[in-house]
Each structure stands twice: as C-alpha cells, then as structure tokens.
Motif scaffolding. Structure first.
Motif, PDB file in Angstrom:
ATOM      1  N   ILE A 196       0.817  -1.421   0.247  1.00 44.96           N
ATOM      2  CA  ILE A 196       0.310   0.279   0.082  1.00 44.96           C
ATOM      3  C   ILE A 196       0.719   1.071   0.116  1.00 44.96           C
ATOM      4  O   ILE A 196       0.397   2.699  -0.947  1.00 44.96           O
ATOM      5  CB  ILE A 196      -0.812   0.219   0.614  1.00 44.96           C
ATOM      6  CG1 ILE A 196      -1.703  -0.840   1.327  1.00 44.96           C
ATOM      7  CG2 ILE A 196      -1.679   1.527   1.353  1.00 44.96           C
ATOM      8  CD1 ILE A 196      -3.047  -1.005   2.426  1.00 44.96           C
ATOM      9  N   VAL A 197       1.735   1.379   0.418  1.00 44.21           N
ATOM     10  CA  VAL A 197       2.688   2.882   1.262  1.00 44.21           C
ATOM     11  C   VAL A 197       3.630   3.104  -0.790  1.00 44.21           C
ATOM     12  O   VAL A 197       3.322   3.668  -1.036  1.00 44.21           O
ATOM     13  CB  VAL A 197       4.000   2.471   2.199  1.00 44.21           C
ATOM     14  CG1 VAL A 197       4.590   3.426   2.487  1.00 44.21           C
ATOM     15  CG2 VAL A 197       2.828   2.248   3.312  1.00 44.21           C
ATOM     16  N   ALA A 198       4.451   1.478  -0.386  1.00 42.02           N
ATOM     17  CA  ALA A 198       5.014   2.312  -2.182  1.00 42.02           C
ATOM     18  C   ALA A 198       4.241   1.978  -3.378  1.00 42.02           C
ATOM     19  O   ALA A 198       4.664   3.029  -4.508  1.00 42.02           O
ATOM     20  CB  ALA A 198       5.989   0.627  -2.135  1.00 42.02           C
ATOM     21  N   GLN A 199       2.587   1.215  -3.377  1.00 40.12           N
ATOM     22  CA  GLN A 199       1.895   1.828  -5.016  1.00 40.12           C
ATOM     23  C   GLN A 199       1.881   3.059  -5.176  1.00 40.12           C
ATOM     24  O   GLN A 199       1.650   3.824  -5.482  1.00 40.12           O
ATOM     25  CB  GLN A 199       0.728   0.782  -4.120  1.00 40.12           C
ATOM     26  CG  GLN A 199       1.715  -0.491  -5.558  1.00 40.12           C
ATOM     27  CD  GLN A 199       0.108  -1.895  -5.992  1.00 40.12           C
ATOM     28  OE1 GLN A 199      -0.651  -1.734  -4.742  1.00 40.12           O
ATOM     29  NE2 GLN A 199       0.381  -2.838  -6.205  1.00 40.12           N
ATOM     30  N   LEU A 213       6.863  -1.595  -8.899  1.00 36.79           N
ATOM     31  CA  LEU A 213       6.922  -2.617  -9.353  1.00 36.79           C
ATOM     32  C   LEU A 213       7.264  -3.411  -7.347  1.00 36.79           C
ATOM     33  O   LEU A 213       7.144  -4.637  -6.959  1.00 36.79           O
ATOM     34  CB  LEU A 213       8.172  -2.924  -9.085  1.00 36.79           C
ATOM     35  CG  LEU A 213       7.660  -2.931 -11.004  1.00 36.79           C
ATOM     36  CD1 LEU A 213       9.144  -3.101 -11.895  1.00 36.79           C
ATOM     37  CD2 LEU A 213       6.637  -3.702 -11.320  1.00 36.79           C
ATOM     38  N   LEU A 214       7.934  -2.731  -6.406  1.00 41.51           N
ATOM     39  CA  LEU A 214       8.254  -3.179  -5.408  1.00 41.51           C
ATOM     40  C   LEU A 214       6.771  -3.046  -4.359  1.00 41.51           C
ATOM     41  O   LEU A 214       6.871  -4.363  -3.381  1.00 41.51           O
ATOM     42  CB  LEU A 214       8.968  -2.163  -3.917  1.00 41.51           C
ATOM     43  CG  LEU A 214       8.932  -2.394  -3.654  1.00 41.51           C
ATOM     44  CD1 LEU A 214      10.049  -4.228  -3.097  1.00 41.51           C
ATOM     45  CD2 LEU A 214       9.891  -1.346  -2.470  1.00 41.51           C
ATOM     46  N   GLY A 215       5.854  -2.751  -4.997  1.00 40.83           N
ATOM     47  CA  GLY A 215       4.646  -2.223  -4.177  1.00 40.83           C
ATOM     48  C   GLY A 215       3.641  -3.540  -4.601  1.00 40.83           C
ATOM     49  O   GLY A 215       2.980  -3.930  -3.893  1.00 40.83           O
ATOM     50  N   PHE A 216       3.919  -3.361  -6.169  1.00 39.80           N
ATOM     51  CA  PHE A 216       2.698  -4.893  -6.480  1.00 39.80           C
ATOM     52  C   PHE A 216       3.522  -6.112  -6.117  1.00 39.80           C
ATOM     53  O   PHE A 216       2.759  -6.849  -5.471  1.00 39.80           O
ATOM     54  CB  PHE A 216       3.061  -4.536  -7.724  1.00 39.80           C
ATOM     55  CG  PHE A 216       2.405  -5.993  -9.080  1.00 39.80           C
ATOM     56  CD1 PHE A 216       1.059  -5.666  -8.825  1.00 39.80           C
ATOM     57  CD2 PHE A 216       3.287  -6.992  -9.510  1.00 39.80           C
ATOM     58  CE1 PHE A 216       0.517  -6.442  -9.855  1.00 39.80           C
ATOM     59  CE2 PHE A 216       2.054  -7.954  -9.732  1.00 39.80           C
ATOM     60  CZ  PHE A 216       1.069  -8.027 -10.297  1.00 39.80           C
TER      61      PHE A 216
END
Length: 277
Positions: free
Chosen positions: A17-20, A48-51
């Motif tokens: 959630i935070v990364a996206q 991509l990290l958030g994904f």
C-alpha cells in the motif's frame, strides 16, 4: 499455522500500500486511465516493489483461504491499512492523531472478535451458475472502468477496484483447497487473474486521484462486505455455533474502522506522496 500465514499476508499488503501510493502520486503530472496508467507505472521500480508486496500478500492469503472463512481472511487483509499507518508513523514520520489511534484499536477489536467467532472449513465448490455470475461481474467492472477513468474523483474507481478484488477473493476461496496441478485448468483461475488485473488498474486510477488511505479504505470495505456475504451464503463459510451476531458485529466494526481510518489519514498520505515525489 493458518493464522501466522494470515498475519504475514497483512504485513505484505501494508508494505505494498505504501509503495504503490507513492509511485502513483509520482505520476500525477502525467495523467492516464485504466490499463494505460498501469502500464506506465510498471516502469516505476517503487510501484513494482509495491506490486510485489501485494502479490506476496495475495499468495499468502490464498493459502489461508484453504481453511479459513472469507470474512476472517478479508478482515485481516483490510487491517493492512492500519499496519500501513503504523509503518508510516514509526518509519516515515507521519503524525497520528488521537482519533486515528482509537480507530486502530477499533480495527484490532473487530479482528479479534471475528477470529474468535470463525471456524475452519473447506469451501463448497462454486456451481456453474456462480462462475457465470462472477464472469458477468468482471465484464461489468471492466466496462464501468471507462467512464470511471474519465472523472476526476477517486471514489468510482476505488469502488470498482473493491468489486474486482471481491471476485478474486471468492474465486480463490473456491480454488484454494484444490491440488496445485489442477488450478491452471480451472476456469475460475483465469477469471481470477482477469479480475486481479482490473482491480490493480482501477486501484492505480483511484490512487492517482485521491489520498492513498481513503482509496484503499473504500476498496477494502467494498471487498470485505461483498466477499464476506458471498462466503457465508454461497461458499458455506462456517461460524461457531451461536456466534452469528458476533460475526455481524465484528464485520460492522471493521468496515467502520477501515472507512474512518481512510478519512482520518488523508493528510498524512498526501504529505508522504509530496515528500517522496
């Protein structure tokens, strides 16, 4: 063991959630809609990290759904917004108000009530009519994304994302008890994947237009209600004897908590996005 998998799933979702949200706000000067925006965000390493966090959370939740009812699994997934807030306070310097602390306690209370009221079970197989209904919902969601992507508001896209992820939850609950070799050949698998892509695309649009916490809260509340009702009425999710009212109470508490936290966290979420851009 199932409950440990569920906790790990919520942690992965929170990180995603935070990364996206940060990645989506980075793209706010380059507006886009639907799959086009999702394709552009795919070039962002942070997105991509958030994904990856979202995918890891989904994989863990998938295995948990093999024996745990949807209302409990989705509640744990929805609590990820609370974990994301805690992460923001502890690591990213978000400010948290007394009302937000009270809401986090509310979320934890609802989760404990549901955990104490749930009974393990294997889901009933989804009948062909049920699969067809899910297909119609997925098609309708895809079509509704067109006008939703043209508006400046985040709410329509967030709700559509929640509907798509509810399809993912229902389909995966039906698939989770099968042997892994049988999963690729099941039509529900491909329906689930299409719904997941639509959910991600709608979420990307909503995150670009509104505060992350409010977007995720809206989507999670939608998914939680739709998936939980379907699990109990269609898939045979079990509730401990005499605990039906407690399940209803726990779900109401969690839905209210998620929506309240989303409303209260707008300032912190927007500040994070501006600082990271």
């Amino acid at each position: 063991m199932d409950y440990a998998v569920l906790v790990a799933s919520a942690v992965c979702y929170a990180a995603g959630i935070v990364a996206q949200s940060v990645a989506a706000h980075r793209a706010e000067n380059r507006p886009g809609t639907g799959l086009g925006l999702l394709a552009r965000l795919a070039a962002d390493r942070l997105y991509l990290l958030g994904f990856a966090g979202q995918a890891g959370g989904f994989a863990l939740a998938f295995f948990a759904r093999a024996s745990l009812p949807l209302y409990l699994v989705q509640t744990a997934s929805s609590s990820a917004i609370g974990l994301a807030t805690v992460f923001g306070v502890a690591v990213l310097g978000w400010r948290i108000r007394a009302g937000e602390v009270a809401t986090l306690v509310l979320l934890a209370t609802g989760l404990v009530v549901l955990a104490g009221s749930s009974a393990t079970s294997v889901a009933d197989d989804l009948r062909p009519a049920g699969t067809a209904t899910l297909a119609v919902v997925v098609l309708g969601t895809g079509l509704a994304m067109i006008p939703a992507g043209r508006t400046g508001a985040f709410l329509p896209a967030a709700v559509l994302s929640g509907v798509a992820f509810a399809v993912v939850a229902v389909a995966s609950r039906s698939l989770a008890h099968l042997d892994l070799v049988a999963v690729p050949g099941n039509p529900l698998t491909w329906l689930m994947l299409v719904a997941a892509v639509l959910g991600q695309a709608s979420m990307a649009v909503a995150l670009q237009r509104g505060p992350a916490a409010a977007v995720v809260a809206t989507a999670d509340a939608t998914t939680l209600v739709l998936a939980s009702v379907t699990g109990i009425t269609v898939l045979g999710d079990h509730v401990l004897g005499g605990h039906g009212p407690w399940v209803a109470f726990g779900l109401a508490v969690v839905v209210c908590g998620v929506l309240l936290l989303g409303a209260q966290s707008r300032t912190g979420a927007n500040r994070l996005a501006r600082e990271a851009a």
